[in-house]
Design a protein around this motif. Sequence first.
Motif, PDB file in Angstrom:
ATOM      1  N   LYS A 184       0.834  -1.206   0.000  1.00 39.60           N
ATOM      2  CA  LYS A 184       0.000   0.000   0.000  1.00 39.60           C
ATOM      3  C   LYS A 184       0.871   1.260   0.000  1.00 39.60           C
ATOM      4  O   LYS A 184       0.595   2.216  -0.725  1.00 39.60           O
ATOM      5  CB  LYS A 184      -0.918  -0.006   1.220  1.00 39.60           C
ATOM      6  N   ILE A 185       1.927   1.254   0.813  1.00 45.35           N
ATOM      7  CA  ILE A 185       2.839   2.392   0.850  1.00 45.35           C
ATOM      8  C   ILE A 185       3.474   2.606  -0.518  1.00 45.35           C
ATOM      9  O   ILE A 185       3.531   3.732  -1.039  1.00 45.35           O
ATOM     10  CB  ILE A 185       3.938   2.177   1.906  1.00 45.35           C
ATOM     11  N   MET A 186       3.951   1.524  -1.128  1.00 47.46           N
ATOM     12  CA  MET A 186       4.646   1.640  -2.399  1.00 47.46           C
ATOM     13  C   MET A 186       3.712   2.099  -3.513  1.00 47.46           C
ATOM     14  O   MET A 186       4.143   2.764  -4.462  1.00 47.46           O
ATOM     15  CB  MET A 186       5.307   0.304  -2.752  1.00 47.46           C
ATOM     16  N   GLY A 187       2.443   1.804  -3.384  1.00 47.72           N
ATOM     17  CA  GLY A 187       1.494   2.195  -4.416  1.00 47.72           C
ATOM     18  C   GLY A 187       0.907   3.572  -4.231  1.00 47.72           C
ATOM     19  O   GLY A 187       0.340   4.143  -5.171  1.00 47.72           O
ATOM     20  N   SER A 188       1.071   4.147  -3.030  1.00 44.17           N
ATOM     21  CA  SER A 188       0.391   5.400  -2.735  1.00 44.17           C
ATOM     22  C   SER A 188       1.173   6.634  -3.161  1.00 44.17           C
ATOM     23  O   SER A 188       0.601   7.686  -3.420  1.00 44.17           O
ATOM     24  CB  SER A 188       0.113   5.502  -1.223  1.00 44.17           C
ATOM     25  N   GLY A 189       2.507   6.523  -3.213  1.00 43.50           N
ATOM     26  CA  GLY A 189       3.321   7.684  -3.530  1.00 43.50           C
ATOM     27  C   GLY A 189       3.634   8.536  -2.312  1.00 43.50           C
ATOM     28  O   GLY A 189       4.720   9.062  -2.178  1.00 43.50           O
ATOM     29  N   ARG A 190       2.664   8.703  -1.437  1.00 41.03           N
ATOM     30  CA  ARG A 190       2.890   9.456  -0.190  1.00 41.03           C
ATOM     31  C   ARG A 190       2.122   8.782   0.933  1.00 41.03           C
ATOM     32  O   ARG A 190       0.905   8.919   1.023  1.00 41.03           O
ATOM     33  CB  ARG A 190       2.437  10.907  -0.329  1.00 41.03           C
ATOM     34  N   PRO A 191       2.778   8.035   1.772  1.00 48.28           N
ATOM     35  CA  PRO A 191       2.090   7.230   2.775  1.00 48.28           C
ATOM     36  C   PRO A 191       1.497   8.074   3.889  1.00 48.28           C
ATOM     37  O   PRO A 191       1.896   9.213   4.125  1.00 48.28           O
ATOM     38  CB  PRO A 191       3.190   6.323   3.317  1.00 48.28           C
ATOM     39  N   ASP A 192       0.571   7.483   4.572  1.00 50.02           N
ATOM     40  CA  ASP A 192      -0.055   8.109   5.726  1.00 50.02           C
ATOM     41  C   ASP A 192       0.871   7.980   6.941  1.00 50.02           C
ATOM     42  O   ASP A 192       1.477   6.929   7.174  1.00 50.02           O
ATOM     43  CB  ASP A 192      -1.393   7.414   5.999  1.00 50.02           C
ATOM     44  N   GLY A 193       0.985   9.042   7.732  1.00 49.19           N
ATOM     45  CA  GLY A 193       1.845   9.018   8.903  1.00 49.19           C
ATOM     46  C   GLY A 193       1.447   7.965   9.913  1.00 49.19           C
ATOM     47  O   GLY A 193       2.308   7.366  10.578  1.00 49.19           O
TER      48      GLY A 193
END
Length: 365
Positions: free
Chosen positions: A9-18
Motif C-alpha cells: 500500500k505504501i509503495m502504491g500510494s506515492g505518499r504514505p499516511d503518517g
Amino acid sequence: MNVASTIRKIMGSGRPDGDILASLLSLTDPSDEERLFKAACEVKRERLGPVAHLRGLVEFSNVCARNCLYCGIRRDHAIRRYAMSAEEILSCARFALENRYGSLVLQSGERDDPEFVEFVDDIVREIKRQGDGALGITLSCGEQSEETYRRWFESGAHRYLLRIETSDPELYARLHPADQGFERRVQCLRSLRAAGYQVGTGVMIGLPRQTAEHLANDILFFSQMDIDMIGMGPYVLHDETPLAAEAVNTPGERRRRLSLALRMIALARIVMPDLNIAASTALQALDTGGRELGLLAGANVVMPNITPREYRGDYLLYEGKPCVGEDADMCRGCLERRINSIGEKVGWDEWGDSRHFFKRKDISS
C-alpha cells in the motif's frame, strides 16, 4: 497488521499516511520486522543494485561554535580541540583516490567565520585539482549563508549533509539552546537546494521523549523536502552532555534504538526508493555488525573513517564510537569483507550520486 500488504500500500500510494508509518515503526513481532527489512532490501537492489558506495570520511576539525545538548564536541565541552592542516586533509584525499573510494566526505564542527570559509574553499579546490576532478566531494560543515554554500559548490563540492536531527520544532528545541533555531536549519536546507547541491539530511532515532509519530513525520519531512540523501542513525549517548541525564541506556534500550533505526532506514527506502541512504557508524556502535544490518535494511552508502588515528579520539560525538584505534588501511580490507559477506559489492571508483537528484533535475528542467 499484515505487513506485506501494508508495504504494498505504501509503495502504491506515492505518499504514505503518517499513521501507517508509525504503526510499522511500532512492530513487536520479529518476523514482521524481518519482512519489513527484506522488502526494503529488495527495493534497493531492484532500483539501485546490490552495491554499497563508499565515502571516505575525514573529520578534519572538532572546533565548534554550537552548543547542541547531545553532542560530545559541543562548544562548552572541555576537550582537546584540533584542526587538521591542509596537507593532512589532502593526504587523506590522496588515500581515498589511490584506494578507489571514489568519493570523500569532509566533516567538521560548525563554524562560519571568514577564515574557516576560506579554508574549506581552498581545500575543496585543491582536492579537485590534485585528483583531476576524480573524487566526488560531500561537505558536512553545518549552517552557512547561501553565499558560502554557493561558493563551495562552485569550487567543486556537489553534495552536502546537514542533519535536522528531528523535524518536530518542539523536540528540536529540547535538543538545542535557544539561539539555535529550527527554522534556520530548515532554511539552510532550502539554501543548499538553491545552490545546486545534492541535499542530505537526517535525524537521531530513539531520543528521550521521541515517539513513533515523531519519526513517522520525519520520513514525511524527507519526502516533502524532496531530499536526495539521508544520513541518520540511533541516538548514542555521550555521558558528559546535558541530554544524557534524560536518557535511559540499558542494554534493552540500546537494542530498541538499534531496531528502530533499522526500521527507519527500511521505511525511508520503501517510501523513497531512489535516495542514497547511509548505514551510519552509530549503528556499529550498538552492534558490531550494525552497518551490515543497515545495508540489509535498505541502506546503500557506507562511510569508512579515513581520519588520521591521532585525531579520531577527539571527534567523539558520542561514546563507544567504533574504529577509533584503527587506521585507514585497516578499515579498507575489513569493510570490503563485511560487505561481500552479505551478498553485496563495493562500488569502487564511483561517485555513487543520488539517482533521485538526477530524476528531480530532469523533472524540473
